[in-house]
Every structure is written in C-alpha cells, then in structure tokens.
Design a protein around this motif. Sequence first.
Motif, mmCIF file in Angstrom:
data_model
loop_
_atom_site.group_PDB
_atom_site.id
_atom_site.type_symbol
_atom_site.label_atom_id
_atom_site.label_comp_id
_atom_site.label_asym_id
_atom_site.label_seq_id
_atom_site.Cartn_x
_atom_site.Cartn_y
_atom_site.Cartn_z
ATOM 1 N N SER A 90 -5.087 -33.985 -47.743
ATOM 2 C CA SER A 90 -4.140 -34.822 -48.466
ATOM 3 C C SER A 90 -3.757 -35.986 -47.559
ATOM 4 O O SER A 90 -4.059 -35.990 -46.361
ATOM 5 C CB SER A 90 -2.901 -34.014 -48.826
ATOM 6 N N SER A 117 -0.928 -36.786 -46.444
ATOM 7 C CA SER A 117 -0.017 -36.385 -45.378
ATOM 8 C C SER A 117 -0.765 -35.699 -44.234
ATOM 9 O O SER A 117 -0.458 -35.894 -43.061
ATOM 10 C CB SER A 117 1.059 -35.489 -45.980
ATOM 11 N N GLU A 118 -1.774 -34.900 -44.573
ATOM 12 C CA GLU A 118 -2.567 -34.255 -43.515
ATOM 13 C C GLU A 118 -3.326 -35.299 -42.696
ATOM 14 O O GLU A 118 -3.439 -35.187 -41.474
ATOM 15 C CB GLU A 118 -3.564 -33.268 -44.131
ATOM 16 N N GLN A 124 -2.412 -38.287 -42.131
ATOM 17 C CA GLN A 124 -1.445 -38.923 -41.248
ATOM 18 C C GLN A 124 -1.185 -38.037 -40.022
ATOM 19 O O GLN A 124 -1.111 -38.530 -38.900
ATOM 20 C CB GLN A 124 -0.151 -39.156 -42.010
ATOM 21 N N THR A 125 -1.102 -36.720 -40.274
ATOM 22 C CA THR A 125 -0.914 -35.793 -39.165
ATOM 23 C C THR A 125 -2.045 -35.943 -38.148
ATOM 24 O O THR A 125 -1.807 -35.969 -36.934
ATOM 25 C CB THR A 125 -0.874 -34.351 -39.701
ATOM 26 N N THR A 130 6.124 -43.679 -44.148
ATOM 27 C CA THR A 130 6.551 -42.931 -45.333
ATOM 28 C C THR A 130 6.062 -43.561 -46.627
ATOM 29 O O THR A 130 6.268 -43.010 -47.698
ATOM 30 C CB THR A 130 8.083 -42.855 -45.386
ATOM 31 N N LEU A 186 3.956 -41.110 -48.489
ATOM 32 C CA LEU A 186 4.352 -39.700 -48.521
ATOM 33 C C LEU A 186 5.300 -39.391 -49.677
ATOM 34 O O LEU A 186 6.044 -40.258 -50.137
ATOM 35 C CB LEU A 186 5.036 -39.325 -47.199
ATOM 36 N N THR A 187 5.296 -38.139 -50.105
ATOM 37 C CA THR A 187 6.283 -37.688 -51.078
ATOM 38 C C THR A 187 7.599 -37.440 -50.326
ATOM 39 O O THR A 187 7.607 -37.330 -49.094
ATOM 40 C CB THR A 187 5.842 -36.376 -51.731
ATOM 41 N N GLU A 216 7.367 -34.478 -47.962
ATOM 42 C CA GLU A 216 6.552 -34.754 -46.774
ATOM 43 C C GLU A 216 7.303 -35.658 -45.811
ATOM 44 O O GLU A 216 7.179 -35.532 -44.593
ATOM 45 C CB GLU A 216 5.227 -35.400 -47.199
ATOM 46 N N THR A 217 8.062 -36.599 -46.372
ATOM 47 C CA THR A 217 8.853 -37.489 -45.524
ATOM 48 C C THR A 217 9.850 -36.685 -44.689
ATOM 49 O O THR A 217 9.982 -36.898 -43.480
ATOM 50 C CB THR A 217 9.604 -38.505 -46.400
ATOM 51 N N LYS A 226 9.632 -33.632 -43.774
ATOM 52 C CA LYS A 226 8.902 -32.863 -42.769
ATOM 53 C C LYS A 226 8.524 -33.763 -41.582
ATOM 54 O O LYS A 226 8.689 -33.380 -40.420
ATOM 55 C CB LYS A 226 7.635 -32.303 -43.414
ATOM 56 N N LEU A 227 8.056 -34.966 -41.907
ATOM 57 C CA LEU A 227 7.668 -35.907 -40.860
ATOM 58 C C LEU A 227 8.873 -36.258 -39.995
ATOM 59 O O LEU A 227 8.782 -36.297 -38.763
ATOM 60 C CB LEU A 227 7.086 -37.174 -41.493
#
Lengths: 369, 529
Positions: free
Chosen positions: B148, B150-151, B153-154, B174, B177-178, B181-182, B184-185
């Motif tokens: 995804s 977000s992954e 980005q990780t 962000t 991101l949802t 996810e934001t 979490k980041l």
Amino acid sequence: MPHSEQKVREPLFHIAKRDSIVWWKAWLIRGVVLLAALVFAGLVSFLLTKENPLRIYMTMLEGAFGTQRRIWGLMQNLAMLLCVSVAVTPAFKMRFWNIGAEGQVLIGGLATAACMILLGDKLPNPLLLLVMIAASVAAGAVWGVIPAFFRANWQTNETLFTLMMNYIAIQLVSFFTYKWSVPKGSGQVGVINRATHAGWLPSLGGHDYLINIIIVLLITFAMYVYLKYSKQGYEIAVVGESENTARYIGIPVKKVIIRTMLISGAICGISGLLMVAGTDHTISRDTAAGRGFTAIMVSWLAKFNSFYMILTSFLIVFLQKGATEISTAFSLNESFSDIITGIIIFFIISSEFFIQYSVRFRRKEAAAS
Amino acid sequence: MSGQEKNEGVPAIRLHNISKRFGSVIANDSVSLSVRHGEILSVLGENGSGKTTLMNMIAGIYYPDSGQIFVDGKEVMIRSPKDAFRYQIGMIHQHFKLVDVFSATENIVLGLEEEGRYSLKRSAKRIREISEQYGFDLDPDKKIYEMSVSEKQTVEIIKVLYRGADILILDEPTAVLTPQETQKLFAILRRMRDDGKAIIIITHKLHEVLSLSDEVAVLCKGKYAGTVKTAETNESALTEMMVGKKVTLNIERSEPKDPQDRLEVKGITCRSREGVELLRDVSFVARSGEILGIAGIAGSGQRELLEAIAGLQHVDGEILYHNPKTGQIDNLCDKTPLQIRELGVRLSFVPEDRLGMGLVGNMDIVDNIMLRSYKKGKGIFLERSKPKNLAEQIIRDLEVVTPSASTPVRRLSGGNVQKVLVGREIAASPKVLMAAYPVRGLDINASFTIYRLFNQQKENGTAVIFVGEDLDVLLALCDRIMVISSGRIAGTVDARTATKEQIGLLMTKNTTDAYADVSQKGGAADAAQ
C-alpha cells in the motif's frame, strides 16, 4: 566522517541541444559527414583488402549504374523500399511503433499470389487484377488493424504485437509455398502463370518495372498531401505529438489509431502486390526481403517527409547494390559489403546527432585555471 | 549516532540567508531556519512558497545561489544527495523512488556501497531491528508492487534510517495517507524525535502542524515569514503568516451585469483509479457575466473538477449547461469533448498543462490556433487561411513576441505560449470560459493582459471560472470565490468583502474529519474479511 571537498572541473566538452539550425548548415553537416564516412570506409577497406579505395568506390558506382539493366534494377528496388517506407510513415508519425510492415507486406503478397494461382485461369485478366488489388489491400489492412485495435482498446504493446504478427505471416507463407510448390514437395512456388502471364502487371513501353515505379510515385505524392494538407493527417500529427491534447480537443484517439493503421497496412499490402505481381511473379518467405524493417530507418531518416524518403531510400538501395558488386568484383566475403554499408549508414545517422546538438569545447581560460 | 551525545545548544542543521532563483523567479529569498536534535520542525507555506526548493537544497538536489548551511555548527557544502548522506541528512520525497519488482530489503540496500551489502539476510535483520526500534510495521521480503502507499512510505523512511540519517526531511508525508495512517506515522516520528533525531516536515495542513511539531517555520512567496513555537500559536495566527499581508493590485472589476445561471454542477463525485475520492459531492453554479474564482491547496480536486466539465474525466453527478440561445438544459456529464461541442455548448478551457494539453509544442502557431477549428469547412482538406489570419490577429492584439506565425510554440517564452492558448480559447467566443492557473510563471505584464482578457469576457456575458493560487489576485479579480479543500467545497465567499485569512482558513479546513470515521468503519470491514 570524511569531509573532504573535491574541486569540480569543467568537463573538456559538453553537448547542448540546438535551438534551430539554418537549412544550409544542416546540409553542410550532412555533406561533411558523408565525406568522412567515405574516407573512413575507404580506410577500413584498404586495411582489410589492400585494394585501392578509389577503385572500390568506382566499382560501387559501376554496380549501381553500370548498365541500363542495373539502373532499372536500382530504380525497381528503390521503388519497393520507398513504397514500404511511405506505408509505415503515418503510423510512425502517430508514434505507433509499427515494426510489422514485413508481415503486412508478406500477407499482401500472399493474397496476391493466391488470387493468381487460384483464379488465374477462371477470370479475365482485368477483373483478376482488380480482385488481386482488393485482396492484397484487404490482407495488409487486416494485418495492420489487428494490433491497432488491441492497442486502442486495451493499451497492448504494439511493438511486440506487430512483431509477432510478422511471424504469423511468415509461417502462413511457408505453409502455402509448400502447398503450392512446383514440382510438389520442392518447397518453391516457381514462376506463377509463366505461360499465360495471368495476373502479371503489364509492362509499359517494354519496361517491366515502369508501372511499379509510377504507382509508387503516385502513392508517395498522395501520402505527402494526405499528411500535410488533410484533416486526417492533422489528426495523426496531433495524436502523435500528444494524446492528451488530442483528447482535450475532442479528436477520437481510438478511431484515429485504427484508421491510420488501416491505411498503413493497406499500402503495405499494395507493396506486396507490386513485389509479387509486378516483380517476382512468385512468392517465398523472402519476398519482402527485410524491407519492412529497413523502411523504418528510411522513414525516420527522412523525418516522415515522403519526398525526402526518395533520397534516403535511394541512398540505402545504392549502398546495397554497390556493396554487393564489390564483393563479387574483388571476390571478397559477402560480409564485407555489409561492413561498408554499415559504416556509411552509421555515419549518416550520426549526422542527425550533430544537426540536433552542438558540441562545445571547454574554453581556454577555463582550462587554464 | 544518538543526538544526546551532541552539544545540546548547537542546532543539528541551520540555514542562514539561503537564496535560490530559477531564471527570473525567486524561489527562496534569504531564508534562515534551524532545527535541533530531538525536535520536530514544520515548514509551512502555500503552494509555490518555496518549501520543497528549500528542502531540496538541504538534500543536495539543488545548490543554493547564496547563503550558508551548517550541520552541527560546522559550515558544509552539499553538492549532491551523496554529500547529504555523508552529513547524515535523509529526505523522503513526495513521490516515491522505488523499484516495483524488488522487495523492501532490495530497495533499501540498492545503491549502498558498503561491506556485506550482498547479504540480504543480514540486511533484512537490520531492517527488522530498525522497524522494532521505532514501531514500523514492515515485511522486508514483501515486493513493492504488493504494498500500500503507506507501506511504500515506510520503505522510504527506513531507507534513510538504514543509511544512518540523523536529520530527516519529509516532503508532505501525509498527502497520500489516510487519517489512521497519518496518526501511526506521527507516533513513529515522535518516537524518532525522542531518540534524538532532528526532523523537518513540509506541510500545509495546519492541524497537523499543531499536533505534531515543536516549532513552525513559515514561508510566504519564497520569503521567510518567521519561526514560532507551536505551543505559543494558533491556526489563525499561522494562516496570517502564511498568506502574508494583503497586496492591493490595480485590477479593474466591474459589477456583474444581469447574471444568469449558465453552468450548474450538482453533486459530482470523482474517484481515482485506486478508488481514492478526489471530488466529493461538489455543487455550485457559475453565472454569466461573472468571474467565479476557485481557491485551494494544489491537488484538492481543482483539475478533476475542470476536466469533468470539459468532458475529460468520468464523474458521478450532474453538470447542467443552460444554453442561452435555445433555453435548453443539457447534461454534460460523461460526454466527450466532441459531443459537448456538437450540443452547441460554447465551452473554452485553458488547462494547467499548457504545452502538454492545451497546445502541441512542436507545431507552429497557426497549426495550434487551428486545433479548435480544423474540422470546419467542407471536404477532407484543411483550410489554413482563416486560422492564419486569426493567428496573426492574436499575435498583434495580444502582443505575442514571436519571429513569425510559423514558429513552433515550444520556442516561445511561457507568457507568449499562454497568450496563444488564451487567445485561441477566447476566439471561439465562449459562453463558459474555464482557466486553470492561467498566470502561473507569467510576468506582471503578461498576467495583466490575461486579467484584462478575462474581464472583457465577463463584460461580454461569459461565465468565467478561474482556478488560481495567488489569493491577492483572486480577491481583486473575481466576483465570488469558492474554496475547495480535499475534494470538497469548504465554502464560498464574496470576493469584494472577504479577507485573505478567511480564505486561508477555508483552504486548510479539515474537511476529511467528516468522513474519517466512515473510512475507519471501512477499514474494520476489510479486517473482518
């Protein structure tokens, strides 16, 4: 942590894209490069063969223009290459990477041969010629449209698609040459309708190839007008430059892709007709003789201008003819002619680089510091 | 590695009077800022305020024209991304730079020149350690194309940590991101801060700035507007810094004459190919004889909105055109540009991408003018004489600087390219004229030519829709301004009475909150499956 700083020096030369170039300068560059090509090719041939380079070039000219028959042969070959080059041009102008001209030509030739063999003694000659034209045009067009249809609707890769269509055409021709071979099982069709000349294109004023040359010149002229002055030609240019702009302005991109490949394929089909009914009067896997690929180079070198293509295809045909003559005259290996042709074509293509870009050397004072 | 050992007083990175120009455009004008270890700094600013340019200079992508950069108190020269890594600076770009068919580990070690880099097992182990340390959730063996956003980005963040980055720069992390996810980041970023890393994040979302960062540096049109402590500020104070003082522009504005509904947009919704909502339930009316401004952070759905009206984008909803000639009402939704024109709709569109969409760079001015009208005239051949006259008229009237009408438009300067495009679109005497960022990159004179043309159109009774980024211009030129935020309409204001701060607040209004819980439910449903 290393913190060392390196001194950056201006490179010896750098390459910059030219904004524009006056026409005579462009031709001057082409001329100089051609001269350089001849000198270099001469040097290579001298080193390899110890023959006088001038004699080699004289032999090349001899091979191309030596006799009236050779001149006609050159013109005929030029016409065939020109015809395929003109045929692939609308597709390339649209940035549709059609490398399937070889197959489109072959399938057009196969359709022609089929008509000659199967209908040769059943139809009066004028009617037979009409049927042959219709069949070859239709066959070439179908071969061109299939990849276009898939590209337009599902964004398939047209390069792979058209390439593979070539193999299908080659295999079909192999199959039928075996089926129609004379004598049976020889794998060669031989001259079709040798006795009746049914379906042969007529010779004008005693010249066998004249009609081919006239037809190709007409097609060349028509293509020039079509691309430059017709609404459809304009649409092709817009789609080729930017599909986004085409969509924005309301040009139906799918329709243009399919229509253009229909035209491109159809003219390839006619090339097949000219090769089978107007030249060889037979069919084999080698009927197209690689022209489907050479044509791509001819078309690009001429920047998609049909009239320049007369020049570029002349150059390539001349080199081929001349180089073959060298091989026989000096009893050299056949590959030697390929080496000479390769060197000259390589130089000519590189001349386009020097027309597009300028090389600027590092200035003296900068070098000194 | 850890920041605690380092001198507490000295900033991890400090910029002093950094300036950068691109041609005549000043991207950064004497910007100074600093961030210490164990601190998160937000760089806040509108689009085009120079945030990314500034950060690219730290990351070694651009080189400043003047000014100094200090890392741990020592002056440094950062000439390439490699230099940046030597100083332990890592940047996470907005657009990921990953190889799709490689696994996370392969991407992370790619290009790294160190002993044992070919032992993927050992690298994967180190990646797991980093993940555990900061709380990332990443499978090192997973391929990028299976991930995804977000992954991915990780992976980018771990990539710079793996290389030992101590100073991290995140460019609008962000945006993709949802809300979950934001969060979490942000938790991870806080953990990194507590570990002593210096973190800079580029953003234009005020609520994120307030919830995450320790300090905020504000840029306004390339200039440094100041740094404030997050604890001592609030949204409206930051907005004021961000939009700057009101500049009075001498743009004439007439009262709309007899405005009538011309284009009625009703509840349109648009999704990207990945299913992300780009427009959500957008409704508005554009009236004749009026300039409707559309303001918003770039990428809030402006492009999709205009393209939907022009017939280039699929949307759900209704787009109704009130034909002034026949009194008929036509729905333009899901019609192609050709069908729209065949309905007799006189719609002109100046797209954002001038040479990629509005014009063909390699064609000359005449052939570009002909784009709208090439089908006119009987027969299969083009009629070039009228377009040629029109081209010459446009060159004369709009003072297009060009050697001739047969010069390819890509050789013209930006302002002249835009004059050709706007000139052509206006020559079609439109009833609706849409323009996306029509003065971007233009100098003052060319900009004013464009404003004058739009005002003329307005006086002729055209409904003009103007998507802009400069709030001063929008306030001076438009009659009404509609503000769009994250694909939704945040509000519509009267341009004669509204203030910049008012619009700035609407632009950054968090319209996503309204459906944050919806996506949460969606996430739960996914998990249940």
